[in-house]
Design a protein around this motif. Structure first.
Motif, PDB file in Angstrom:
ATOM      1  N   ASP A   1      40.657  45.954  35.920  1.00 33.79           N
ATOM      2  CA  ASP A   1      39.795  45.125  35.089  1.00 33.79           C
ATOM      3  C   ASP A   1      38.358  45.569  35.288  1.00 33.79           C
TER       4      ASP A   1
ATOM      5  N   TRP B   1      34.946  48.696  37.920  1.00 34.69           N
ATOM      6  CA  TRP B   1      36.384  48.528  37.731  1.00 34.69           C
ATOM      7  C   TRP B   1      37.006  48.059  39.043  1.00 34.69           C
ATOM      8  N   THR B   2      37.858  47.057  38.993  1.00 35.70           N
ATOM      9  CA  THR B   2      38.657  46.648  40.149  1.00 35.70           C
ATOM     10  C   THR B   2      40.091  47.032  39.851  1.00 35.70           C
ATOM     11  N   ARG B   3      40.676  47.798  40.742  1.00 33.91           N
ATOM     12  CA  ARG B   3      42.021  48.330  40.516  1.00 33.91           C
ATOM     13  C   ARG B   3      43.050  47.587  41.344  1.00 33.91           C
TER      14      ARG B   3
ATOM     15  N   PRO C   1      36.323  39.360  32.735  1.00 37.15           N
ATOM     16  CA  PRO C   1      36.487  40.817  32.585  1.00 37.15           C
ATOM     17  C   PRO C   1      36.259  41.253  31.138  1.00 37.15           C
ATOM     18  N   TRP C   2      35.762  42.491  30.980  1.00 36.07           N
ATOM     19  CA  TRP C   2      35.456  43.008  29.650  1.00 36.07           C
ATOM     20  C   TRP C   2      36.518  43.969  29.134  1.00 36.07           C
ATOM     21  N   PHE C   3      37.128  44.734  30.011  1.00 32.01           N
ATOM     22  CA  PHE C   3      38.221  45.619  29.625  1.00 32.01           C
ATOM     23  C   PHE C   3      39.359  45.436  30.614  1.00 32.01           C
ATOM     24  N   HIS C   4      40.568  45.647  30.133  1.00 34.14           N
ATOM     25  CA  HIS C   4      41.759  45.621  30.991  1.00 34.14           C
ATOM     26  C   HIS C   4      42.507  46.926  30.746  1.00 34.14           C
TER      27      HIS C   4
ATOM     28  N   ALA D   1      39.251  42.730  27.108  1.00 33.89           N
ATOM     29  CA  ALA D   1      39.679  41.529  27.843  1.00 33.89           C
ATOM     30  C   ALA D   1      38.979  40.290  27.280  1.00 33.89           C
ATOM     31  N   SER D   2      39.044  39.207  28.017  1.00 33.06           N
ATOM     32  CA  SER D   2      38.586  37.917  27.511  1.00 33.06           C
ATOM     33  C   SER D   2      37.068  37.752  27.475  1.00 33.06           C
TER      34      SER D   2
ATOM     35  N   SER E   1      47.068  48.315  37.433  1.00 31.43           N
ATOM     36  CA  SER E   1      46.168  47.872  36.372  1.00 31.43           C
ATOM     37  C   SER E   1      44.751  47.812  36.917  1.00 31.43           C
TER      38      SER E   1
END
Length: 158
Positions: free
Chosen positions: A43, A50-52, A31-34, A124-125, A41
């Motif tokens: 990602d 985006w997955t919510r 993921p790039w953003f959280h 994110a990571s 939440s």
């Protein structure tokens, strides 16, 4: 001496190619953003989806930032496999720059509607791993360029 130069070039190009593939895998899989809100939440994948989980009370913008990493990483791999280490250096530096984009664009990632809950956005990571590998591969590309392109041609033994 020519045998050593061939081995050095071969090892360098395959190390660059393997690290380039690692960058592509990290750019796609991580993921790039959280985003974290009061009741849920989300990602964001590298391609912007985006997955919510739960309810995130914000309008989250899709930012397909992985494209800024995947294309130069592919150019870097292509340059390395063709033993064009100058192209590999340019591709690796562009990959590093593309990996830094999420850190600069973090405020653009969300839109808050007035009267809604606060949503925290964090990098994110994915970009962190991409930047870490890109620093290593850029260093290797520069060394490969210096050792395989800039050094003088080996002298023929008499």
């Amino acid at each position: 001496m020519i045998q050593g130069a061939v081995i050095e070039t071969t090892v360098t190009k395959w190390v660059i190619a393997v690290l380039g593939v690692a960058i592509i895998v990290a750019g796609i899989a991580l993921p790039w953003f959280h985003a974290a809100g009061v009741n849920g939440s989300a990602d964001m994948a590298g391609w912007g989806a985006w997955t919510r989980t739960g309810e995130v009370d914000a309008s989250l913008r899709p930012l397909p930032l992985a494209l800024l990493v995947l294309i130069p990483a592919a150019v870097m791999i292509w340059g390395a496999l063709r033993e064009s280490f100058g192209i590999a250096v340019i591709g690796s530096m562009a990959t590093f720059a593309g990996g830094l984009m999420p850190f600069m664009l973090m405020p653009v990632a969300d839109r808050r509607a007035p009267g809604r809950d606060a949503v925290g956005i964090a990098v994110a990571s994915g970009p962190q791993v991409v930047v870490a590998i890109a620093v290593v591969v850029t260093t290797i590309c520069w060394i490969g360029y210096a050792r395989c392109v800039l050094r003088p041609a080996p002298r023929a033994e008499s």
